[in-house]
Design a protein around this motif. Sequence first.
Motif, mmCIF file in Angstrom:
data_model
loop_
_atom_site.group_PDB
_atom_site.id
_atom_site.type_symbol
_atom_site.label_atom_id
_atom_site.label_comp_id
_atom_site.label_asym_id
_atom_site.label_seq_id
_atom_site.Cartn_x
_atom_site.Cartn_y
_atom_site.Cartn_z
ATOM 1 N N ALA A 1 16.239 -27.025 18.992
ATOM 2 C CA ALA A 1 16.040 -28.463 18.818
ATOM 3 C C ALA A 1 17.170 -29.225 19.500
ATOM 4 C CB ALA A 1 16.013 -28.805 17.332
ATOM 5 N N ASP A 2 16.878 -30.443 19.923
ATOM 6 C CA ASP A 2 17.876 -31.260 20.608
ATOM 7 C C ASP A 2 19.149 -31.415 19.782
ATOM 8 O OD1 ASP A 2 16.149 -31.560 22.730
ATOM 9 O OD2 ASP A 2 15.526 -33.590 22.191
ATOM 10 N N GLY A 3 18.983 -31.632 18.478
ATOM 11 C CA GLY A 3 20.146 -31.802 17.608
ATOM 12 C C GLY A 3 21.000 -30.557 17.529
ATOM 13 N N GLN A 4 20.349 -29.398 17.474
ATOM 14 C CA GLN A 4 21.089 -28.143 17.437
ATOM 15 C C GLN A 4 21.820 -27.893 18.749
ATOM 16 O OE1 GLN A 4 17.722 -25.675 16.399
ATOM 17 N NE2 GLN A 4 18.629 -25.235 14.392
ATOM 18 N N LEU A 5 21.183 -28.225 19.854
ATOM 19 C CA LEU A 5 21.825 -28.066 21.152
ATOM 20 C C LEU A 5 23.041 -28.976 21.257
ATOM 21 C CD1 LEU A 5 21.851 -26.790 23.947
ATOM 22 C CD2 LEU A 5 20.300 -28.594 24.710
#
Length: 56
Positions: A30-34
Motif C-alpha cells: 500500500a502507498d502508506g506502507q511504502l
Amino acid sequence: MRRRVPGRLLLETAGPPDEVAKILPPVTVADGQLAQGLGVLGEAVASVVGLRALAA
C-alpha cells in the motif's frame, strides 16, 4: 548480505564493498506502507551519515 534495519525494514547489500542497498518490499504494498518504509530507510541513512560526520 541481508540486514534488518530498526523499524522492520529488510534490505540487502550488493556490489564489491557493499556499495548498493536493495530494499525488499512485498510484491503488493500500500502507498502508506511504502511511504513508511522509505521514511525508515531515510532515517537509517541519516543516522549513518551523521555517525560518519562525527567520526571524520
